[in-house]
Design a protein around this motif. Structure first.
Motif, PDB file in Angstrom:
ATOM      1  N   MET A   1       4.575  -9.607  -4.525  1.00 12.20           N
ATOM      2  CA  MET A   1       4.756  -8.339  -3.846  1.00 12.20           C
ATOM      3  C   MET A   1       3.837  -8.312  -2.627  1.00 12.20           C
ATOM      4  N   THR A   2       4.382  -7.909  -1.501  1.00 11.26           N
ATOM      5  CA  THR A   2       3.590  -7.873  -0.275  1.00 11.26           C
ATOM      6  C   THR A   2       2.637  -6.685  -0.276  1.00 11.26           C
ATOM      7  N   SER A   3       1.695  -6.727   0.631  1.00  9.11           N
ATOM      8  CA  SER A   3       0.722  -5.642   0.775  1.00  9.11           C
ATOM      9  C   SER A   3       1.416  -4.320   1.093  1.00  9.11           C
ATOM     10  N   VAL A   4       2.405  -4.378   1.973  1.00  8.44           N
ATOM     11  CA  VAL A   4       3.141  -3.162   2.339  1.00  8.44           C
ATOM     12  C   VAL A   4       3.876  -2.612   1.118  1.00  8.44           C
ATOM     13  N   ASN A   5       4.489  -3.485   0.339  1.00  8.94           N
ATOM     14  CA  ASN A   5       5.184  -3.036  -0.871  1.00  8.94           C
ATOM     15  C   ASN A   5       4.210  -2.351  -1.820  1.00  8.94           C
ATOM     16  N   LYS A   6       3.019  -2.919  -1.998  1.00 13.02           N
ATOM     17  CA  LYS A   6       2.016  -2.333  -2.877  1.00 13.02           C
ATOM     18  C   LYS A   6       1.574  -0.964  -2.367  1.00 13.02           C
ATOM     19  N   GLN A   7       1.380  -0.855  -1.062  1.00 15.64           N
ATOM     20  CA  GLN A   7       0.959   0.423  -0.480  1.00 15.64           C
ATOM     21  C   GLN A   7       2.049   1.483  -0.638  1.00 15.64           C
ATOM     22  N   LEU A   8       3.290   1.089  -0.398  1.00 14.82           N
ATOM     23  CA  LEU A   8       4.388   2.041  -0.546  1.00 14.82           C
ATOM     24  C   LEU A   8       4.589   2.414  -2.015  1.00 14.82           C
ATOM     25  N   LYS A   9       4.416   1.468  -2.917  1.00 14.17           N
ATOM     26  CA  LYS A   9       4.527   1.775  -4.342  1.00 14.17           C
ATOM     27  C   LYS A   9       3.485   2.817  -4.730  1.00 14.17           C
ATOM     28  N   ALA A  10       2.265   2.649  -4.265  1.00 11.60           N
ATOM     29  CA  ALA A  10       1.206   3.620  -4.552  1.00 11.60           C
ATOM     30  C   ALA A  10       1.555   4.990  -3.980  1.00 11.60           C
ATOM     31  N   ARG A  11       2.121   4.998  -2.785  1.00  7.42           N
ATOM     32  CA  ARG A  11       2.521   6.282  -2.174  1.00  7.42           C
ATOM     33  C   ARG A  11       3.604   6.954  -3.010  1.00  7.42           C
ATOM     34  N   PHE A  12       4.609   6.191  -3.424  1.00 13.26           N
ATOM     35  CA  PHE A  12       5.669   6.750  -4.265  1.00 13.26           C
ATOM     36  C   PHE A  12       5.112   7.276  -5.583  1.00 13.26           C
ATOM     37  N   LEU A  13       4.226   6.505  -6.212  1.00 11.45           N
ATOM     38  CA  LEU A  13       3.668   6.914  -7.501  1.00 11.45           C
ATOM     39  C   LEU A  13       2.791   8.153  -7.385  1.00 11.45           C
ATOM     40  N   SER A  14       2.283   8.426  -6.186  1.00 10.86           N
ATOM     41  CA  SER A  14       1.503   9.649  -5.972  1.00 10.86           C
ATOM     42  C   SER A  14       2.407  10.880  -5.898  1.00 10.86           C
ATOM     43  N   GLY A  15       3.723  10.644  -5.780  1.00 12.08           N
ATOM     44  CA  GLY A  15       4.673  11.752  -5.706  1.00 12.08           C
ATOM     45  C   GLY A  15       5.031  12.160  -4.291  1.00 12.08           C
ATOM     46  N   ALA A  16       4.442  11.500  -3.298  1.00  7.73           N
ATOM     47  CA  ALA A  16       4.698  11.858  -1.902  1.00  7.73           C
ATOM     48  C   ALA A  16       6.043  11.306  -1.436  1.00  7.73           C
ATOM     49  N   PRO A  17       6.780  12.072  -0.624  1.00  4.05           N
ATOM     50  CA  PRO A  17       8.024  11.561  -0.058  1.00  4.05           C
ATOM     51  C   PRO A  17       7.738  10.576   1.072  1.00  4.05           C
ATOM     52  N   VAL A  18       8.678   9.652   1.285  1.00  4.57           N
ATOM     53  CA  VAL A  18       8.522   8.653   2.348  1.00  4.57           C
ATOM     54  C   VAL A  18       9.829   8.563   3.123  1.00  4.57           C
ATOM     55  N   SER A  19       9.737   8.699   4.438  1.00  3.38           N
ATOM     56  CA  SER A  19      10.893   8.503   5.318  1.00  3.38           C
ATOM     57  C   SER A  19      10.647   7.239   6.142  1.00  3.38           C
ATOM     58  N   GLN A  20      11.641   6.820   6.894  1.00  8.04           N
ATOM     59  CA  GLN A  20      11.465   5.642   7.751  1.00  8.04           C
ATOM     60  C   GLN A  20      10.328   5.873   8.741  1.00  8.04           C
ATOM     61  N   PHE A  21      10.238   7.087   9.271  1.00  3.44           N
ATOM     62  CA  PHE A  21       9.189   7.396  10.236  1.00  3.44           C
ATOM     63  C   PHE A  21       7.807   7.282   9.590  1.00  3.44           C
ATOM     64  N   THR A  22       7.617   7.871   8.403  1.00  5.91           N
ATOM     65  CA  THR A  22       6.303   7.799   7.767  1.00  5.91           C
ATOM     66  C   THR A  22       5.966   6.370   7.341  1.00  5.91           C
ATOM     67  N   ALA A  23       6.971   5.598   6.921  1.00 10.17           N
ATOM     68  CA  ALA A  23       6.727   4.200   6.550  1.00 10.17           C
ATOM     69  C   ALA A  23       6.266   3.399   7.769  1.00 10.17           C
ATOM     70  N   LEU A  24       6.883   3.636   8.905  1.00  9.84           N
ATOM     71  CA  LEU A  24       6.494   2.932  10.122  1.00  9.84           C
ATOM     72  C   LEU A  24       5.117   3.382  10.599  1.00  9.84           C
TER      73      LEU A  24
END
Length: 75
Positions: A1-24
């Motif tokens: 798993m890449t670093s970005v995947n790990k960071q996004l997984k943590a963001r999702f698990l926190s309950g926060a929404p993620v859009s393409q803009f916030t991911a970028l």
């Protein structure tokens, strides 16, 4: 798993929404959908909600784990 995947997984698990803009903006992730797909393949229950931009009228996806899936309780 890449670093970005790990960071996004943590963001999702926190309950926060993620859009393409916030991911970028927050993670430098230019292509969010493959990351979401990979995380879904790992078992995360990520929901997709479509929103419409008031300025352009274009649709965009916002991904989030529903709140009942982010608790530490086992179903």
């Amino acid at each position: 798993m890449t670093s970005v995947n790990k960071q996004l997984k943590a963001r999702f698990l926190s309950g926060a929404p993620v859009s393409q803009f916030t991911a970028l903006r927050d993670f430098g992730c230019a292509r969010l959908s493959p990351v979401v797909s990979a995380l879904r393949n790992e078992g995360l229950q990520i929901a997709t909600a479509m929103h419409r931009c008031s300025g352009t009228g274009r649709n965009y996806a916002v991904y989030q784990i529903p709140s009942h899936h982010t608790s530490s309780e086992t179903p």
